[in-house]
Write a protein that holds these residues in place. Sequence first.
Motif, PDB file in Angstrom:
ATOM      1  N   GLU A 188      -5.279   5.719   8.638  1.00  0.00           N
ATOM      2  CA  GLU A 188      -4.465   5.363   9.820  1.00  0.00           C
ATOM      3  C   GLU A 188      -4.674   3.975  10.191  1.00  0.00           C
ATOM      4  O   GLU A 188      -4.590   3.823  11.381  1.00  0.00           O
ATOM      5  N   SER A 189      -5.370   3.111   9.601  1.00  0.00           N
ATOM      6  CA  SER A 189      -5.438   1.605   9.621  1.00  0.00           C
ATOM      7  C   SER A 189      -6.136   1.369  10.845  1.00  0.00           C
ATOM      8  O   SER A 189      -5.961   0.537  11.960  1.00  0.00           O
ATOM      9  N   GLY A 190      -7.163   2.105  11.061  1.00  0.00           N
ATOM     10  CA  GLY A 190      -8.190   1.973  12.317  1.00  0.00           C
ATOM     11  C   GLY A 190      -7.751   2.664  13.529  1.00  0.00           C
ATOM     12  O   GLY A 190      -8.409   2.259  14.726  1.00  0.00           O
ATOM     13  N   SER A 191      -6.362   3.336  13.713  1.00  0.00           N
ATOM     14  CA  SER A 191      -5.995   3.676  14.906  1.00  0.00           C
ATOM     15  C   SER A 191      -6.879   4.933  15.354  1.00  0.00           C
ATOM     16  O   SER A 191      -6.637   5.874  14.882  1.00  0.00           O
ATOM     17  N   MET A 192      -7.347   4.802  16.380  1.00  0.00           N
ATOM     18  CA  MET A 192      -8.216   5.854  17.141  1.00  0.00           C
ATOM     19  C   MET A 192      -7.189   7.041  17.434  1.00  0.00           C
ATOM     20  O   MET A 192      -7.714   8.258  17.466  1.00  0.00           O
ATOM     21  N   THR A 193      -6.266   6.647  18.072  1.00  0.00           N
ATOM     22  CA  THR A 193      -5.296   7.526  18.499  1.00  0.00           C
ATOM     23  C   THR A 193      -4.695   8.468  17.356  1.00  0.00           C
ATOM     24  O   THR A 193      -4.731   9.636  17.636  1.00  0.00           O
ATOM     25  N   ARG A 194      -4.437   7.831  16.328  1.00  0.00           N
ATOM     26  CA  ARG A 194      -3.748   8.733  15.026  1.00  0.00           C
ATOM     27  C   ARG A 194      -4.797   9.403  14.572  1.00  0.00           C
ATOM     28  O   ARG A 194      -4.653  10.519  13.868  1.00  0.00           O
ATOM     29  N   VAL A 195      -6.222   8.828  14.444  1.00  0.00           N
ATOM     30  CA  VAL A 195      -7.155   9.607  13.895  1.00  0.00           C
ATOM     31  C   VAL A 195      -7.497  10.921  14.745  1.00  0.00           C
ATOM     32  O   VAL A 195      -7.698  11.962  14.263  1.00  0.00           O
TER      33      VAL A 195
END
Length: 225
Positions: A188-195
């Motif tokens: 998720e390219s480092g996106s905490m929201t998506r993780v």
Amino acid sequence: MATILVVDDELGIRDLLSEILNDEGHTVELAENAAQARQVRSQLRPDLVLLDIWMPDTDGVSLLKEWASAGLLSMPVIMMSGHATIDTAVEATRIGATAFLEKPITLQKLLKAVDQGLNRSAPKAGAQPKAAPVVELTVEAAMTGGTLPEPVLDLGPLPLQSFNLEGPLREARDGFEKAYFEYHLAKESGSMTRVAEKTGLERTHLYRKLKQLGVDLARSKRSTA
């Protein structure tokens, strides 16, 4: 990325939008009323403004009209409201707003409106835009374990993982969980929201879990840069 000004008198909305937009790589400035919005507008010249309509001092439409009449509407402005009428939305658009988002704001519509606002360009003659699938996922749901359509990504061959099956169960479980979260952070390219969405964890719990497992968040973001 862009500098985005969020103007809303509700602290929860400001914080929520700030977290999401920060995760997308934007710099976010916050204002809780028109006076603060004027100050930020004059000092930082934001690339885009998310402007709430109903505020206690000067409402969003009046502020939009003020900027337009003073020649200060050089950036796209997206209006937000949970109680506005169609007439209000039409008036804001006539004054110069680029989009109107109804609260509760869906995650996809928020990101789409921001992307379109930052990349405004005249459509080519005869071009037919492709319809994007609509996912009614509220911003609040996204922050508490909502789901988005599974992205189709070619990640190549997955690295071989090995775990110490001779050790205590807790150590083996921690090793698996660390690899699991590192995989999703990379995906998720480092996106905490998506993780958070993918793993079904609330963001605060997710941050705590990653810290407990020793996952290097800075490294995850650098590896996707």
